[in-house]
Motif scaffolding. Structure first.
Motif, short mmCIF file in Angstrom:
data_model
loop_
_atom_site.label_atom_id
_atom_site.label_comp_id
_atom_site.label_asym_id
_atom_site.label_seq_id
_atom_site.Cartn_x
_atom_site.Cartn_y
_atom_site.Cartn_z
N SER A 1 0.84 -1.19 0.00
CA SER A 1 0.00 0.00 0.00
C SER A 1 0.88 1.25 0.00
O SER A 1 1.94 1.28 0.62
CB SER A 1 -0.89 0.02 1.24
N VAL A 2 0.42 2.27 -0.71
CA VAL A 2 1.05 3.57 -0.68
C VAL A 2 0.07 4.53 -0.03
O VAL A 2 -1.00 4.80 -0.57
CB VAL A 2 1.41 4.05 -2.11
N SER A 3 0.41 4.98 1.16
CA SER A 3 -0.42 5.94 1.87
C SER A 3 0.37 7.22 2.04
O SER A 3 1.48 7.37 1.50
CB SER A 3 -0.86 5.36 3.22
N THR A 4 -0.15 8.17 2.79
CA THR A 4 0.49 9.46 2.95
C THR A 4 1.93 9.31 3.46
O THR A 4 2.17 8.65 4.47
CB THR A 4 -0.31 10.34 3.92
N LEU A 5 2.86 9.89 2.70
CA LEU A 5 4.29 9.91 3.03
C LEU A 5 4.95 8.53 3.01
O LEU A 5 5.94 8.28 3.67
CB LEU A 5 4.51 10.58 4.39
N THR A 6 4.38 7.62 2.24
CA THR A 6 5.06 6.37 1.90
C THR A 6 5.06 6.28 0.38
O THR A 6 4.41 7.07 -0.31
CB THR A 6 4.36 5.13 2.50
N GLY A 7 5.80 5.31 -0.16
CA GLY A 7 5.87 5.25 -1.62
C GLY A 7 6.33 3.91 -2.12
O GLY A 7 6.57 2.97 -1.34
N CYS A 8 6.45 3.81 -3.44
CA CYS A 8 6.95 2.59 -4.06
C CYS A 8 7.76 2.93 -5.29
O CYS A 8 7.63 4.02 -5.86
CB CYS A 8 5.81 1.62 -4.40
N ILE A 9 8.61 1.98 -5.66
CA ILE A 9 9.45 2.09 -6.85
C ILE A 9 8.99 1.05 -7.85
O ILE A 9 8.88 -0.13 -7.51
CB ILE A 9 10.92 1.88 -6.48
N VAL A 10 8.70 1.48 -9.06
CA VAL A 10 8.23 0.59 -10.12
C VAL A 10 9.27 0.60 -11.24
O VAL A 10 9.35 1.57 -12.01
CB VAL A 10 6.86 1.03 -10.67
N PRO A 11 10.10 -0.44 -11.36
CA PRO A 11 11.09 -0.46 -12.43
C PRO A 11 10.44 -0.59 -13.81
O PRO A 11 9.33 -1.10 -13.95
CB PRO A 11 11.93 -1.72 -12.11
N ALA A 12 11.14 -0.13 -14.82
CA ALA A 12 10.65 -0.22 -16.20
C ALA A 12 10.39 -1.67 -16.59
O ALA A 12 11.10 -2.59 -16.16
CB ALA A 12 11.68 0.40 -17.15
N ASN A 13 9.34 -1.86 -17.36
CA ASN A 13 8.97 -3.16 -17.94
C ASN A 13 8.54 -4.20 -16.91
O ASN A 13 8.45 -5.39 -17.23
CB ASN A 13 10.11 -3.73 -18.80
#
Length: 266
Positions: free
Chosen positions: A42-54
């Motif tokens: 989950s991405v909520s306030t002030l958290t995040g994720c990295i999505v690599p290409a392809n």
């Protein structure tokens, strides 16, 4: 193509796709769910994720939400030249939490974007500068052991949980809950202990399970893909080629004793 920074809500209807550029997503308000090649979070306030290409991934917003999304071509200024080491940030998907300095920088970045919007000038170069600082800080935190807290994880228990739920879309929050940690703290401790991200580790176990089924059963590839958590036969084949250097079908036509998976360490 230059990097692009935007602030948008994510549709509550799930979307599934892949693209040839990297992404960083940071939650500004509300929540969104992501699944990247079989590992969700989950991405909520002030958290995040990295999505690599392809990397095939799905996402959906939960109610009212707003996300900061940075699109990064692999030849972006902030990933090449003097910044080339930052491309390692996209070796594998990851979920993260912003610490206090990064929260402060995010506030500055948002104010700077608002100021740029009001100037009506060419903003692409400033976007690259802002993005470089953010990526450099994230790279330090996700790659550096100084941000872990020394917790030793019970990998045997995690292995049992992962193997029992291989057919499911495993989430980082599920793995973290098994050891009573937040997603961000779990990801940091996990990387320090194993040298892998949770996504890399889960992918390795999926591939090992698929390999066992290929060698010991006559199940069709589409069934093996479903049993080991791949979205379809093509996803299994692509992951298998990256890890072992040949398609899964080769195991049933050629004896390849001693084959080892590729190094998943970041």
């Amino acid at each position: 193509m230059n990097s692009a920074i935007r602030q948008i809500p994510l549709d509550p209807v799930p979307h599934h796709h892949a693209h040839d550029f990297h992404q960083v997503v940071i939650g500004l308000h509300g929540q969104a769910d992501f699944e990247i090649e079989g590992l969700g979070g989950s991405v909520s306030t002030l958290t995040g994720c990295i999505v690599p290409a392809n990397q095939r991934h799905s996402y959906a917003g939960n109610g009212e939400n707003r996300q900061l999304i940075i699109d990064l071509p692999r030849d972006a200024i902030c990933l090449t030249g003097h910044h080339h080491e930052l491309s390692a940030l996209f070796d594998a998907p990851a979920f993260f939490e912003l610490d206090k300095p990064l929260k402060n920088y995010l506030g500055f970045l948002l104010e700077e974007l608002q100021l740029l919007d009001s100037t009506q000038s060419d903003v692409s170069l400033q976007h690259e500068r802002l993005t470089s600082t953010l990526l450099g800080s994230l790279h330090t935190r996700l790659a550096g052991p100084q941000y872990t807290r020394g917790r030793t994880l019970n990998l045997a228990a995690l292995d049992r949980y992962i193997d029992t739920h291989l057919e499911s879309a495993l989430r980082v929050s599920d793995l973290a809950a098994e050891v009573c940690l937040s997603e961000g703290h779990f990801t940091q401790c996990f990387g320090e202990q194993t040298g892998m991200s949770p996504w890399q580790y889960v992918m390795q176990r999926r591939l090992c399970a698929a390999k066992r089924l290929l060698l010991k059963t006559h199940l069709p590839l589409i069934e093996i893909a479903a049993l080991t958590g791949f979205s379809n036969q093509s996803a299994l084949s692509n992951a298998f080629r990256r890890a072992y250097g040949h398609p899964p079908s080769r195991l049933r036509t050629t004896s390849t004793p001693g084959t080892k998976p590729a190094n998943f360490a970041r």
